[in-house]
Scaffold this motif. Structure first.
Motif, mmCIF file in Angstrom:
data_model
loop_
_atom_site.group_PDB
_atom_site.id
_atom_site.type_symbol
_atom_site.label_atom_id
_atom_site.label_comp_id
_atom_site.label_asym_id
_atom_site.label_seq_id
_atom_site.Cartn_x
_atom_site.Cartn_y
_atom_site.Cartn_z
ATOM 1 N N GLN A 69 8.345 -6.619 -1.277
ATOM 2 C CA GLN A 69 7.586 -5.793 -2.214
ATOM 3 C C GLN A 69 6.269 -5.417 -1.550
ATOM 4 O O GLN A 69 5.493 -6.295 -1.162
ATOM 5 C CB GLN A 69 7.322 -6.554 -3.517
ATOM 6 N N CYS A 70 6.061 -4.131 -1.429
ATOM 7 C CA CYS A 70 4.885 -3.644 -0.718
ATOM 8 C C CYS A 70 4.027 -2.798 -1.652
ATOM 9 O O CYS A 70 4.530 -1.888 -2.313
ATOM 10 C CB CYS A 70 5.294 -2.805 0.489
ATOM 11 N N ASP A 71 2.775 -3.109 -1.709
ATOM 12 C CA ASP A 71 1.850 -2.374 -2.572
ATOM 13 C C ASP A 71 0.726 -1.815 -1.713
ATOM 14 O O ASP A 71 -0.119 -2.556 -1.204
ATOM 15 C CB ASP A 71 1.285 -3.307 -3.642
ATOM 16 N N ASP A 72 0.737 -0.488 -1.528
ATOM 17 C CA ASP A 72 -0.280 0.143 -0.699
ATOM 18 C C ASP A 72 -1.627 0.252 -1.391
ATOM 19 O O ASP A 72 -2.632 0.567 -0.737
ATOM 20 C CB ASP A 72 0.187 1.534 -0.266
ATOM 21 N N ASP A 73 -1.646 0.017 -2.675
ATOM 22 C CA ASP A 73 -2.924 0.064 -3.398
ATOM 23 C C ASP A 73 -3.694 -1.249 -3.219
ATOM 24 O O ASP A 73 -4.892 -1.253 -2.925
ATOM 25 C CB ASP A 73 -2.690 0.328 -4.878
ATOM 26 N N THR A 74 -2.975 -2.359 -3.386
ATOM 27 C CA THR A 74 -3.623 -3.662 -3.230
ATOM 28 C C THR A 74 -3.506 -4.186 -1.803
ATOM 29 O O THR A 74 -4.126 -5.197 -1.466
ATOM 30 C CB THR A 74 -3.000 -4.692 -4.191
#
Length: 566
Positions: free
Chosen positions: A54-59
């Protein structure tokens, strides 16, 4: 964008790593081109986040769950700050780490790591936490952690380390917490911890250390917590921890200690928490612990002492929490055992399978006591004066073979009365039920639900019985005292009573005489002494009366009976 990042990494890399980095970069470019050509629609997703992650570019957080990853991904966002890849099959950390220079948190725990080449983390200058626990790392050197200049937490627990060489942690000067527990460490170089002037927490537990590594501990002046149990010390040398003047927690659980001396803890005046559980102590080390005047929490369970005597913890006036659990030989707690520990707030005495006797007053005199755990012992009954209940919030007597009879009525009444009590404006938590083990007719029933009659009590309230006894005894004492007073003053009382009755008799006779005789006859009566030779004296008045009556009777022909015939 990725090409520019790779170029920057190549430029910053050392000459000897240039060829390896270039090869990795070429492979990366080929993968990117293939992905764009073959899967043009899903190219962005493939290059940014591998399957199972799971990749979150915002956090800027990437988390990869349990899976089949055996190498560190190189297709992630190079700006990520937190990377968590746990429970996979990664065996080594290669130069792909250099792509993630902005990492502040890295967790590679529960993998198959066994090799970390020198300068593996040379580009992670922002990293503050590194978790490599529960892998297969067999050795580390003074080159392993080079570059981690901001690292504060290093977790190497559960690996295969067998020694700590000189200067092994010199590359992490800001380290505050170091976990080396559950390894195979038997040798610690005296200069292994040189440079760790900021270290606050050190775990060395569950290794094969045979003696307290006092020389190695010398540089750790700021150390506040030391966990060094589950080793094989047998004894603690004199002033073994004296250099750790700021230590406030010391864990010696399972250190195979046979005894401690008065000098074992010298220098630890600031110590607040001490764990001596799971050792072989044959008695409570009262005098040896007395030097720890600031101690607030003490664990002594799983040792070999058979009793806790009176004043067992004398000198520990600041003690707040005491845990004595799992001592298989403990049978008795004597009255006044904690008499010097009036600040105790919590006592845990659980799972002592031979504990049958807690004497009266053993837990009394503790005004701040709020929680007592007596779970899973061998207690069959408890005395009313065992403890005080002023501030008590929780009492756990579960899993004891309690005999439910009239002797335990006080506890039943207490549990009932405290079911809805509030302490300091807050409702107390639900009381853990006390379950009867005997007699058979009450087995498995909650004590709180039983009436006094079911407990075999002839009087419903033991307190009322006590009041009645006091009244009866007092009445008997008063009656006894009164009888003694009367007996001692019997002569005076007799005189007073006799005098009172005599006066009343004379008064009545005088009134009768006044009615029968004239005033002259009444006034003529005077006492006369008896006849010279003794004998009965006759009062003149009596004689005159006799003569008058005799003359009167004679004149009427009546025979008078001589006095001698009467």
């Amino acid at each position: 964008m990725r090409a520019q990042v790779i170029s920057r990494q190549i430029a910053r890399g050392s000459p000897r790593n240039t060829m390896l980095t270039l090869s990795v970069s070429i492979v990366f470019v080929l993968v990117m081109v293939t992905a764009v050509v073959v899967f043009p629609v899903e190219a962005a997703g493939l290059t940014n986040c591998p399957p199972g992650c799971q990749c979150d570019d915002d956090t800027l957080v990437v988390t990869c769950g349990e899976g089949q990853l055996d190498v560190l991904p190189i297709v992630l966002n190079p700006s990520i700050q937190r990377l968590v890849i746990k429970n996979n099959k990664i065996k080594t950390i290669d130069s792909s780490m250099q792509f993630y220079a902005d990492l502040t948190f890295l967790d590679l725990s529960y993998n198959h790591l066994f090799n970390m080449p020198p300068r593996t983390f040379a580009y992670q200058r922002k990293l503050t936490e590194l978790h490599l626990n529960h892998n297969k790392v067999g050795s580390i050197t003074n080159k392993t952690f080079v570059g981690l200049v901001t690292l504060t937490v290093l977790n190497l627990r559960g690996n295969f380390l067998d020694e700590l060489p000189e200067g092994v942690f010199s590359g992490v000067p800001k380290l505050e917490e170091l976990n080396l527990g559950q390894n195979r460490i038997a040798k610690i170089d005296p200069k292994a911890f040189v440079g760790l002037t900021n270290l606050r927490v050190l775990y060395l537990d569950d290794n094969t250390i045979s003696a307290v590594p006092s020389p190695a501990l010398h540089p750790l002046r700021a150390l506040g917590e030391l966990y060094i149990g589950l080793n094989s010390f047998a004894a603690i040398p004199k002033e073994a921890f004296a250099m750790l003047t700021g230590l406030n927690r010391l864990d010696l659980q399972g250190a195979a200690l046979l005894n401690v001396t008065r000098d074992s803890f010298r220098g630890l005046e600031r110590l607040r928490t001490l764990d001596l559980s799971d050792n072989r102590l044959s008695r409570i080390p009262t005098a040896e612990l007395a030097v720890l005047e600031r101690l607030e929490e003490l664990a002594l369970g799983q040792n070999d002492f058979e009793s806790i005597p009176a004043n067992a913890f004398a000198g520990l006036s600041n003690l707040r929490l005491l845990d004595i659990s799992g001592s298989l030989k403990l049978t008795r707690i004597e009255g006044g055992a904690f008499a010097h520990n009036t600040n105790l707030e919590e006592i845990v005495i659980a799972s002592n399978k031979a504990l049958t006797d807690i004497q009266e007053g053993a837990l009394s005199g503790l005004p701040h006591l709020r929680r007592i755990v007596l779970k899973d012992n061998a207690l069959t009954t408890l005395t009313d004066g065992m403890l005080s209940w002023n501030e008590l919030v929780e009492l756990d007597l579960s899993e004891n073979p309690i005999m439910c009879d009239c002797q335990i009525l006080w506890l039943r009444n207490l549990l009932v009365s405290r079911s809805n009590v509030t302490v300091a404006g807050q409702s107390t938590p639900p009381q853990i039920p006390v379950v009867c083990a005997a007699p058979d007719r009450l087995r498995d029933q909650a004590l709180q639900s039983l009436s006094p009659e079911l407990l075999g009590c002839t009087h419903p309230d033991r307190q009322q019985q006590a009041i009645i006894c006091v009244v009866l005894v007092s009445a008997a004492a008063v009656l006894t005292a009164l009888a003694l007073v009367i007996y001692k003053c019997r002569r005076r009382i007799q005189e007073v009573v006799k005098g009172s009755w005599g006066s009343n008799g004379i008064g009545r006779k005088e009134r009768e005489y006044q009615k029968t005789f004239s005033e002259e006859d009444y006034s003529a009566r005077h006492p006369h002494p008896g006849p010279p030779g003794g004998g009965l004296a006759i009062h003149p008045t009596t004689l005159n009366n006799y003569q008058i009556n005799n003359h009167h009777h004679h004149s009427h022909g009546i025979r008078h009976i001589p006095v001698t015939e009467l």
